[in-house]
Motif scaffolding. Structure first.
Motif: not given
Length: 411
Positions: A133-152
């Protein structure tokens, strides 16, 4: 989780965009729909450009839409901007009423068959699926990492597009290629738009006044991306998209089903590279490749003016739809309903009429008057005498993600 924590923030992170909704899963349902009242919705687009735009609409108190433009450097800055907009409405991410953040993740492979609380191991597995899923999963991962950093401290839940389709039997999910090669490279049919197919199949059963376990439904999710599914008793038994979202129906810019040898031919005869063929089939094919437009409204306008290219594109689109309705009728054996959903499925009456025309012997028919009605509510458009119900069921993937997220963290 606190008893007062009933809100879920749903994030859909794309490569250059973030769509979001904040829902209260403990409030009274809005418009009589399934539990979940929207408090705010929004979109950040063109992330990484000077002309980034954030559109935010607070709904809790009937607030007015707000738009801001200016450079938003990355997803971290985008989510911080979203958090600021929510805070301005008293809905900040630091609220004790926020129970969890639900993330749309496109590809979950075979490992993730249900919504999953995200930890480091889960995130690593989602990263491992990037090659499929090279077009989709990387963007999903970026969102997850950012949200986890904001509210760990907050539960973050992944809801996978592929999960609903993991109930497909092996004879539907396997491609007829060498088993060892397929297993080594995880080549099989996974399916996508799963949250939409799950939601719409369940709502269709409700529309018929039946338990989902008693109903067989063919769901046609027709947007710029399009997919069909055969759902037997609430479980997916077949779906049109495969290893990637390229397989299946004719779409806005994707070819859908095609002879695999076309790719070899283009490489040998046209000298096209793998990347060029990939771009051709994913971005320059489908309706846009056939007639230059991927907006069904514009295609219909051109047809009304006598444009033959637009007419041919429409006919090819409908022909593929009919083939899948017929195929999935055979797979299911008994069909209780065909449900149209997503942008084209919900709004393009000519598509619905044409897709069903000529299938009367299969028990399908559309009432012209009912089909012409515009409504945001689930509705039947088939005449009373039709053996198979034809329905229009607006999809709500964000609500489905919120429901699955809240149920998991509240279990």
């Amino acid at each position: 989780m606190s008893a007062t924590a009933t809100r879920v923030l749903v994030l859909n992170s794309g490569s250059s965009s973030v769509k979001y909704q904040l829902l209260d899963m403990g409030a009274e349902p809005d418009s009589g729909s399934a539990a979940g009242t929207r408090l705010a919705v929004g979109l950040v687009e063109r992330i990484g450009e000077e002309s980034s735009r954030l559109v935010h609409t607070p709904l809790a108190a009937g607030g007015e839409k707000r738009e801001t433009e200016g450079a938003i450097a990355d997803h971290d800055a985008a989510l911080k901007a979203v958090a600021a907009e929510l805070a301005a409405d008293g809905l900040g991410l630091d609220s004790p009423e926020l129970a969890a953040i639900g993330h749309r993740v496109v590809h979950g492979g075979l490992k993730f068959t249900a919504p999953t609380v995200i930890d480091d191991a889960v995130l690593a597995e989602i990263e491992r699926l990037v090659p499929v899923a090279p077009l989709h999963n990387p963007a999903n991962i970026t969102g997850i990492r950012t949200a986890r950093a904001l509210r760990p401290d907050l539960p973050q839940v992944a809801v996978f597009d592929t999960a609903f389709h993991t109930t497909m039997p092996e004879h539907a999910a396997r491609y007829a290629i060498d088993v060892a090669t397929a297993d080594a490279h995880r080549i099989r049919r996974y399916g996508f738009h799963g949250t939409s197919h799950a939601y719409v199949s369940r709502k269709t059963a409700e529309l018929l006044g039946k338990d989902p376990a008693e109903v067989n439904v063919i769901v046609l999710h027709l947007g710029n991306g399009a997919s069909a599914s055969a759902v037997a008793g609430g479980r997916c038994v077949d779906t049109s998209m495969g290893l990637t979202p390229l397989e299946g129906l004719v779409m806005g810019t994707r070819s859908g089903d095609i002879d695999p040898a076309v790719t070899f031919h283009l490489k040998r005869v046209a000298g096209m590279s793998t990347d060029e063929i990939d771009a051709l089939l994913n971005k320059k094919s489908g309706l846009v490749g056939l007639c230059g437009d991927n907006d069904m409204r514009e295609i219909r306008r051109r047809i009304d003016e006598g444009d033959e290219r637009a007419r041919l594109a429409f006919d090819i689109y409908i022909h593929r739809l009919k083939k899948y309705i017929g195929a999935y009728s055979a797979v299911l054996g008994k069909v209780d309903a065909v449900a149209f959903t997503a942008g084209v499925g919900e709004n393009a009456a000519p598509v619905r009429e044409a897709a069903v025309a000529g299938l009367e012997e299969m028990g399908l028919a559309v009432d012209a008057t009912l089909n012409a009605v515009r409504s945001g509510e689930p509705r039947l458009i088939s005449p009373d005498y039709a053996r198979v119900a034809v329905a229009v069921v607006p999809t709500d993937e964000e609500l489905e993600i919120a429901q699955q997220t809240y149920a998991l963290v509240n279990a």
